[in-house]
Design a protein around this motif. Structure first.
Motif, PDB file in Angstrom:
ATOM      1  N   ALA A 199       0.822  -1.211   0.000  1.00  7.74           N
ATOM      2  CA  ALA A 199       0.000   0.000   0.000  1.00  7.74           C
ATOM      3  C   ALA A 199       0.858   1.263   0.000  1.00  7.74           C
ATOM      4  CB  ALA A 199      -0.932  -0.002   1.209  1.00  7.74           C
ATOM      5  N   ASP A 203       2.387   0.770  -7.060  1.00  9.70           N
ATOM      6  CA  ASP A 203       1.247   1.231  -7.851  1.00  9.70           C
ATOM      7  C   ASP A 203       0.274   0.089  -8.090  1.00  9.70           C
ATOM      8  OD1 ASP A 203       2.146   4.004  -8.515  1.00  9.70           O
ATOM      9  OD2 ASP A 203       3.786   2.900  -9.425  1.00  9.70           O
ATOM     10  N   ARG A 204       0.842  -1.083  -8.389  1.00  6.72           N
ATOM     11  CA  ARG A 204       0.028  -2.264  -8.618  1.00  6.72           C
ATOM     12  C   ARG A 204       0.615  -3.439  -7.855  1.00  6.72           C
ATOM     13  NH1 ARG A 204      -0.036  -4.444 -13.656  1.00  6.72           N
ATOM     14  NH2 ARG A 204       1.862  -3.336 -14.283  1.00  6.72           N
ATOM     15  N   LEU A 218      -4.764  -2.710  -8.685  1.00  7.26           N
ATOM     16  CA  LEU A 218      -4.169  -1.488  -8.159  1.00  7.26           C
ATOM     17  C   LEU A 218      -3.979  -1.630  -6.654  1.00  7.26           C
ATOM     18  CD1 LEU A 218      -6.273   1.208 -10.061  1.00  7.26           C
ATOM     19  CD2 LEU A 218      -3.918   0.510 -10.549  1.00  7.26           C
ATOM     20  N   SER A 219      -2.842  -1.162  -6.164  1.00  9.48           N
ATOM     21  CA  SER A 219      -2.587  -1.259  -4.722  1.00  9.48           C
ATOM     22  C   SER A 219      -3.552  -0.395  -3.921  1.00  9.48           C
ATOM     23  CB  SER A 219      -1.147  -0.857  -4.408  1.00  9.48           C
ATOM     24  OG  SER A 219      -0.894   0.462  -4.840  1.00  9.48           O
ATOM     25  N   SER A 220      -4.098   0.647  -4.544  1.00 11.35           N
ATOM     26  CA  SER A 220      -5.042   1.519  -3.849  1.00 11.35           C
ATOM     27  C   SER A 220      -6.330   0.792  -3.482  1.00 11.35           C
ATOM     28  CB  SER A 220      -5.369   2.740  -4.716  1.00 11.35           C
ATOM     29  OG  SER A 220      -5.903   2.344  -5.969  1.00 11.35           O
ATOM     30  N   ALA A 221      -6.569  -0.364  -4.103  1.00  7.01           N
ATOM     31  CA  ALA A 221      -7.784  -1.122  -3.809  1.00  7.01           C
ATOM     32  C   ALA A 221      -7.629  -2.015  -2.593  1.00  7.01           C
ATOM     33  CB  ALA A 221      -8.169  -1.973  -5.016  1.00  7.01           C
ATOM     34  N   GLN A 223      -7.208  -2.948   1.248  1.00  7.03           N
ATOM     35  CA  GLN A 223      -7.547  -2.414   2.558  1.00  7.03           C
ATOM     36  C   GLN A 223      -6.560  -2.968   3.580  1.00  7.03           C
ATOM     37  OE1 GLN A 223     -11.618  -3.273   3.472  1.00  7.03           O
ATOM     38  NE2 GLN A 223     -12.433  -2.126   1.721  1.00  7.03           N
TER      39      GLN A 223
END
Length: 236
Positions: A199, A203-204, A218-221, A223
């Protein structure tokens, strides 16, 4: 096939691998999965340190491996910067001498100045004359990173870069990788077991199990701390 890293590795053994992924310039991809998933073997295959059987590896337009074309560029000729988990520094050399050891393609008269600049980029001004045993683990890791950059790499590979350092050093390394993504236009691939590292620095993320890509997202997904199923999968 243009800039960036393009990887396709297919083999039944001795370590089964069936992976395909791409990493763009200035992009960071994390490889994550349980122990034995093949993460480090993939890094070693990209670097030419482990023999690929079938597939194709292209970095910045340079074909490093293609079984159909019978191309297999030796590791020493691949422009790849690798930061090993153990750092792999020469204990008898100073920090700046370790960095200069990687500058085989540069004129000898320019190596010292270039090494000083690289140590500055990893925030080690004033540490050039120290040997590894006089540096902390985080400082040794930065020397290893400066040495990797000294190869003018087409790709940077990190093998478990966060595992052997404490939390403050990990956060500093996260920030340093973020800096590299803005100043060094090369793809970055790192192996980790930790969702927080993904995280913070990727980026991925590419999820692996027994040498097979299960999913890429995507790493933003992700939790952090909120997906007990994912954490249990990583511990399996």
């Amino acid at each position: 096939m243009g800039d960036g890293l393009h990887v396709a590795i297919h083999q039944a053994g001795p370590i089964p691998l069936d992976v395909e992924f791409e990493v763009a310039p200035n992009e960071t991809l994390a490889l994550i999965g349980p122990s034995g998933a093949g993460k480090t073997t993939i890094l070693r295959t990209i670097a030419g340190l482990y023999p690929a059987r079938q597939g194709r590896i292209v970095a910045n337009g340079h074909v490093w491996f293609d079984d159909r074309a019978k191309i297999d560029v030796p590791a020493r000729q691949r422009r790849v910067g690798v930061v090993f988990q153990s750092y792999a520094l020469f204990p008898h050399l100073t920090a700046i001498e370790n960095v200069m050891e990687a500058m085989v393609d540069r004129p000898k008269t320019t190596r010292h100045g270039a090494a000083v600049e690289l140590l500055g980029r990893v925030h080690l001004d004033g540490f050039a004359d120290r040997r590894p045993d006089a540096l902390s683990g985080g400082q040794q890791q930065r020397v290893a990173l400066a040495r990797a950059l000294a190869r003018d790499p087409d790709v940077l590979l990190f093998d478990e870069p966060f595992s052997a350092v404490d939390r403050p050093t990990r956060r500093a390394l996260h920030r340093l990788i973020a800096e590299l993504r803005t100043t060094t236009p090369v793809p970055i691939v790192f192996v980790t077991h930790d969702i927080e590292d993904v995280a913070a620095s990727a980026d991925r993320v590419c999820f692996l199990r027994t040498g097979v890509v299960v999913e890429t997202q995507l790493s933003s997904a992700i939790q952090v701390g909120g997906d007990s199923h994912l954490e249990a999968w990583l511990d399996s």
